[in-house]
Design a protein around this motif. Structure first.
Motif, PDB file in Angstrom:
ATOM      1  N   VAL A 163     -53.301  97.160  22.515  1.00 45.41           N
ATOM      2  CA  VAL A 163     -52.230  96.296  23.012  1.00 45.41           C
ATOM      3  C   VAL A 163     -51.568  96.988  24.202  1.00 45.41           C
ATOM      4  CG1 VAL A 163     -50.069  95.122  22.471  1.00 45.41           C
ATOM      5  CG2 VAL A 163     -51.848  95.353  20.708  1.00 45.41           C
ATOM      6  N   LYS A 164     -51.556  96.301  25.328  1.00 45.48           N
ATOM      7  CA  LYS A 164     -50.929  96.823  26.544  1.00 45.48           C
ATOM      8  C   LYS A 164     -49.717  95.955  26.878  1.00 45.48           C
ATOM      9  CE  LYS A 164     -51.736  97.435  31.519  1.00 45.48           C
ATOM     10  NZ  LYS A 164     -52.734  97.302  32.617  1.00 45.48           N
ATOM     11  N   PRO A 165     -48.504  96.403  26.559  1.00 46.42           N
ATOM     12  CA  PRO A 165     -47.313  95.614  26.921  1.00 46.42           C
ATOM     13  C   PRO A 165     -47.127  95.598  28.439  1.00 46.42           C
ATOM     14  CG  PRO A 165     -46.824  97.285  25.252  1.00 46.42           C
ATOM     15  CD  PRO A 165     -48.160  97.624  25.829  1.00 46.42           C
ATOM     16  N   TYR A 166     -46.758  94.445  28.962  1.00 49.75           N
ATOM     17  CA  TYR A 166     -46.528  94.335  30.405  1.00 49.75           C
ATOM     18  C   TYR A 166     -45.070  94.564  30.789  1.00 49.75           C
ATOM     19  CZ  TYR A 166     -51.222  92.495  31.251  1.00 49.75           C
ATOM     20  OH  TYR A 166     -52.587  92.340  31.361  1.00 49.75           O
ATOM     21  N   ASN A 167     -44.186  94.643  29.788  1.00 49.11           N
ATOM     22  CA  ASN A 167     -42.748  94.691  30.058  1.00 49.11           C
ATOM     23  C   ASN A 167     -42.347  93.498  30.925  1.00 49.11           C
ATOM     24  OD1 ASN A 167     -40.131  95.801  29.867  1.00 49.11           O
ATOM     25  ND2 ASN A 167     -40.342  96.780  31.874  1.00 49.11           N
ATOM     26  N   GLN A 168     -42.901  92.347  30.598  1.00 37.87           N
ATOM     27  CA  GLN A 168     -42.618  91.111  31.305  1.00 37.87           C
ATOM     28  C   GLN A 168     -42.451  89.982  30.298  1.00 37.87           C
ATOM     29  OE1 GLN A 168     -46.123  90.711  33.760  1.00 37.87           O
ATOM     30  NE2 GLN A 168     -45.212  91.790  35.487  1.00 37.87           N
ATOM     31  N   HIS A 169     -41.659  89.003  30.687  1.00 38.31           N
ATOM     32  CA  HIS A 169     -41.525  87.772  29.920  1.00 38.31           C
ATOM     33  C   HIS A 169     -41.966  86.612  30.799  1.00 38.31           C
ATOM     34  CE1 HIS A 169     -38.624  88.895  26.421  1.00 38.31           C
ATOM     35  NE2 HIS A 169     -39.419  89.903  26.721  1.00 38.31           N
TER      36      HIS A 169
END
Length: 392
Positions: free
Chosen positions: A182-188
């Motif tokens: 899992v690679k979070p993008y720190n984006q919504h």
């Protein structure tokens, strides 16, 4: 067709009755295969309350149509052109259905409507369906896979020669030998409908703004906005008045759009890339969101999942009954999907990184790249074909 009573064994168990699971179930049923789709929802009326609109490629539309999973009640909106540009530069490119000799590059539909239609067709069509049934556990045995089920009458179990996970990403942790990254993008992603002051004429927009990409998909008379922001920016945008929100979106498109007259309710959700180091395991195969979850920037997630389903159905069709679920069959499927899934996943992921660099040198390079694609017909048409048909 509703399965009553629930069988103790099937040749093929499909976890998930959404569009991807329904496509493979319909295709297998038409091949005369003994397949059972397992769906948590109790009925068609219990469909998801998902506000998203999905951009389906022409190839995805054809696959759904051929499987009986398309009808006019979906109220599809044709995408005739896709306009791609970058804020603060002259570089842009445009993909056109006419260049590929297609009636449309694809269609935008409501996910709610598509998911309900998929489940409805499973209840009426040749495929077997277990409604109101949740798969709580899965494990591989030597000749079969075993599924633990929760039903309205209590827990039970079932074996299958092959298990297809078309949903149920929560089960991945139970599968030996498969690791999810899992690679979070720190984006919504902010989602909202916007009514344009000038009709959209079937044009979709992908705009790489300085503070995050925006997509506008033609959706009936409106646009469906998908705007990528940091969590802090997303919270601030959601708190804006309707007028200020529309002005913020219009400002990022400069003079390319005339503006908007209304905006619907706004929502947001966090974004992450989820991939598996292997989409097959003993007696199991993962497709759709169970195999990969992508950033929405290029609108390829469901299209990729539907291609997973179509290829898997083709592989099963050419597999002798005694080899169903065997390692050779699973590896053949994995090899056929490796290039398309790998290229599309990497392209989507790299697109975010490539356009998330405010350096003027990078911005100039991006502008030149889009200008080159716009001017070089074979390059532009080749890119458009990959967006429509995937990577062969």
């Amino acid at each position: 067709m509703i399965a009553r009573p629930l069988p103790c064994h099937v040749d093929i168990a499909i976890v998930g009755g959404g569009p991807v699971g329904a496509l493979v179930a319909q295709r297998l049923a038409r091949q005369g295969k003994q397949a059972l789709a397992i769906e948590t929802r109790q009925s068609v009326e219990d469909g998801p309350t998902d506000p998203r609109a999905l951009a389906l490629s022409w190839a995805s539309y054809q696959a759904l149509l051929d499987a009986g999973l398309w009808r006019d009640g979906l109220a599809p909106t044709a995408i005739q052109r896709v306009h791609v540009s970058q804020q603060g530069s002259l570089g842009r490119t445009e993909l056109n259905a006419n260049e590929l000799n297609l009636p449309a590059l694809g269609y935008v539909v409501s996910y709610d409507k598509l998911a309900r239609l998929a489940l409805e067709q499973l209840t009426l069509g040749p495929a077997q369906l277990a409604l109101g049934t949740t798969v709580t556990g899965v494990r591989s045995l030597s000749r079969f896979a075993e599924l633990q089920l929760a039903t309205h009458t209590g827990p039970t179990s079932m074996t299958a020669r092959l298990v297809i996970l078309a949903d149920g990403g929560k089960l991945i942790s139970q599968i030996n030998g498969v690791q999810q990254t899992v690679k979070p993008y720190n984006q919504h992603a902010i989602l909202a409908t916007l009514t344009p002051t000038v009709p959209h004429a079937g044009v979709a927009y992908e705009r790489f703004a300085d503070d995050g990409p925006l997509a506008l998909l033609p959706y009936g008379d409106d646009f469906m906005l998908v705007w990528t922001q940091t969590p802090e920016q997303a919270e601030a945008r959601l708190a804006l008045s309707d007028e200020d929100f529309m002005a913020e979106v219009a400002q990022r498109f400069s003079a390319r759009l005339a503006g908007f007259s209304a905006v619907g309710p706004r929502r947001s959700w966090p974004l992450a890339l989820k991939t598996l180091d292997s989409v097959v395991a003993p007696r199991m195969v993962m497709i759709g969101n169970a195999a990969q979850t992508l950033h929405p920037v290029a609108g390829q997630g469901l299209n990729l999942g539907l291609r997973d389903a179509a290829v898997l159905a083709d592989v099963i069709a050419t597999t002798p009954a005694r080899e169903l679920g065997e390692a050779a069959m699973l590896q053949r499927y994995a090899a056929l999907r490796r290039k398309d899934a790998g290229v599309v996943t990497a392209f989507t992921d790299n697109l975010i990184s490539f356009f998330d660099r405010p350096n003027p040198v990078f911005k100039h390079a991006r502008s030149l790249g889009m200008l080159a694609m716009d001017q070089i017909g074979p390059l532009r048409r080749g890119f458009a074909r990959r967006m429509v048909y995937g990577v062969k």
